[in-house]
Motif scaffolding. Sequence first.
Motif, short mmCIF file in Angstrom:
data_model
loop_
_atom_site.label_atom_id
_atom_site.label_comp_id
_atom_site.label_asym_id
_atom_site.label_seq_id
_atom_site.Cartn_x
_atom_site.Cartn_y
_atom_site.Cartn_z
N ASP A 132 64.50 37.80 -4.21
CA ASP A 132 63.10 37.88 -4.61
C ASP A 132 62.40 39.00 -3.85
O ASP A 132 62.69 39.22 -2.67
CB ASP A 132 62.42 36.53 -4.33
CG ASP A 132 61.06 36.42 -4.99
OD1 ASP A 132 60.11 37.04 -4.49
OD2 ASP A 132 60.96 35.70 -6.00
N ARG A 134 59.70 38.94 -2.52
CA ARG A 134 59.01 38.38 -1.36
C ARG A 134 59.95 38.19 -0.15
O ARG A 134 59.53 37.65 0.87
CB ARG A 134 58.39 37.03 -1.72
CG ARG A 134 57.39 37.09 -2.88
CD ARG A 134 57.02 35.69 -3.32
NE ARG A 134 56.15 35.68 -4.46
CZ ARG A 134 56.56 35.73 -5.73
NH1 ARG A 134 57.86 35.83 -6.00
NH2 ARG A 134 55.70 35.70 -6.73
N GLU A 135 61.20 38.62 -0.29
CA GLU A 135 62.19 38.49 0.78
C GLU A 135 62.61 39.87 1.29
O GLU A 135 63.75 40.30 1.11
CB GLU A 135 63.41 37.73 0.26
CG GLU A 135 63.10 36.36 -0.30
CD GLU A 135 64.29 35.74 -1.03
OE1 GLU A 135 65.30 36.45 -1.26
OE2 GLU A 135 64.21 34.56 -1.37
N THR A 161 53.71 44.51 -8.83
CA THR A 161 52.74 44.00 -7.86
C THR A 161 51.68 43.11 -8.48
O THR A 161 51.09 42.28 -7.78
CB THR A 161 52.06 45.16 -7.10
OG1 THR A 161 51.53 46.11 -8.04
CG2 THR A 161 53.05 45.86 -6.19
N TYR A 163 52.18 40.63 -10.18
CA TYR A 163 52.67 39.25 -10.12
C TYR A 163 52.62 38.68 -8.71
O TYR A 163 53.06 37.55 -8.48
CB TYR A 163 54.11 39.19 -10.65
CG TYR A 163 54.25 39.59 -12.10
CD1 TYR A 163 53.62 38.86 -13.11
CD2 TYR A 163 54.98 40.70 -12.46
CE1 TYR A 163 53.73 39.24 -14.44
CE2 TYR A 163 55.10 41.09 -13.78
CZ TYR A 163 54.48 40.37 -14.76
OH TYR A 163 54.58 40.74 -16.08
N LEU A 164 52.09 39.45 -7.77
CA LEU A 164 52.04 39.03 -6.37
C LEU A 164 50.58 38.94 -5.91
O LEU A 164 49.78 39.82 -6.18
CB LEU A 164 52.79 40.03 -5.49
CG LEU A 164 54.28 40.21 -5.83
CD1 LEU A 164 54.87 41.38 -5.06
CD2 LEU A 164 55.06 38.93 -5.55
N ASP A 166 47.25 38.25 -3.11
CA ASP A 166 46.71 38.96 -1.94
C ASP A 166 46.63 38.09 -0.69
O ASP A 166 46.55 38.62 0.42
CB ASP A 166 45.31 39.48 -2.25
CG ASP A 166 45.31 40.49 -3.38
OD1 ASP A 166 45.68 41.65 -3.13
OD2 ASP A 166 44.95 40.12 -4.51
N GLY A 170 49.84 33.61 1.60
CA GLY A 170 50.62 33.54 0.37
C GLY A 170 51.53 34.74 0.27
O GLY A 170 52.29 35.05 1.20
N ASP A 171 51.44 35.46 -0.85
CA ASP A 171 52.30 36.63 -1.04
C ASP A 171 51.94 37.79 -0.11
O ASP A 171 52.82 38.56 0.28
CB ASP A 171 52.22 37.13 -2.49
CG ASP A 171 52.77 36.14 -3.48
OD1 ASP A 171 53.65 35.34 -3.09
OD2 ASP A 171 52.34 36.16 -4.65
N ASP A 172 50.63 37.92 0.21
CA ASP A 172 50.16 39.04 1.05
C ASP A 172 50.75 40.35 0.56
O ASP A 172 51.48 41.04 1.29
CB ASP A 172 50.51 38.78 2.52
CG ASP A 172 49.95 39.85 3.45
OD1 ASP A 172 48.99 40.56 3.06
OD2 ASP A 172 50.48 39.99 4.57
N VAL A 173 50.45 40.71 -0.68
CA VAL A 173 51.14 41.82 -1.32
C VAL A 173 50.99 43.13 -0.56
O VAL A 173 51.94 43.92 -0.45
CB VAL A 173 50.69 41.97 -2.78
CG1 VAL A 173 49.23 42.37 -2.90
CG2 VAL A 173 51.58 42.97 -3.52
N LEU A 176 53.20 42.91 2.39
CA LEU A 176 54.59 42.96 1.93
C LEU A 176 55.02 44.40 1.67
O LEU A 176 56.09 44.84 2.11
CB LEU A 176 54.73 42.13 0.66
CG LEU A 176 56.12 42.03 0.05
CD1 LEU A 176 57.07 41.26 0.96
CD2 LEU A 176 56.04 41.35 -1.33
#
Length: 271
Positions: A132, A134-135, A161, A163-164, A166, A170-173, A176
Amino acid sequence: MTGSDAAVPRIDTSRPHPARVYDWWLGGKDNYPVDEELARKILAVDGTVVRGARANRRFMQRATRAVAEAGVRQFLDIGTGIPTEPNLHQVAQRVAPESRVVYADNDPIVLRHAQALLRGSAEGRTDYVHADAREPDTILRLAAESLDFSRPVALSLVALTHYLGDAVDGDDVHGLLKRYVDALAPGSYLILSQVTPDLNPAAIEKAAGLFRRNGTPFHPRALAEFSRFFEGLELLGPGVIPVTGWRPEPEDVVAQAEGIVPVYAGVARKP
């Protein structure tokens, strides 16, 4: 194929997957009725999505060629869009056959197709990481089996991005993306595109609502939010711009006449 020893995960056909919805818009065959249903619903409220999907693929090709022509020979493509062709490795290896490409995606359909589809040039290398976005630690570790991160790498996240989220918890795009960019050597590039509400707000709000009601987070971003992804990097001309306007080729100029595409795009170099 990096990370391919594990069994192929079960494909969940009970709910739509954004990559398969995207595949349907592109006229692909790797989608299921649940994906087609959502794709049609979104198309009904946002008539730009099909040309947006096509514009994204053309942008990926133009940006990849530009970076390869600038001398980059390593590519990490996260959220790849396989099996939709042409793929990034095909574009990069046409410019430089010795190019090395690693794809990363968490869609079981991509994993299922990867072995058959990822046939690169004899001189280069093409691999796939099932993980993913996110990994970052996992993706970077496995990608390093094929790529040398002490040398420039082009990092591509095309139409991912949005789909991710802020939220820092959470995702903290933005955080990331910074983790990925921090791992890149100077002279590396970042290739991004992202849906925006700026150019067609009512339709994008309806499309986002449909995605969310079907279990897919969706985060369109305004120009300032999207531009934040490139902080500390040197944007290539023409900068952040609607996707069809980024170094357009004749096909893109023709497509611009079809109407707006509410997607921003940009390519930047790490100094």
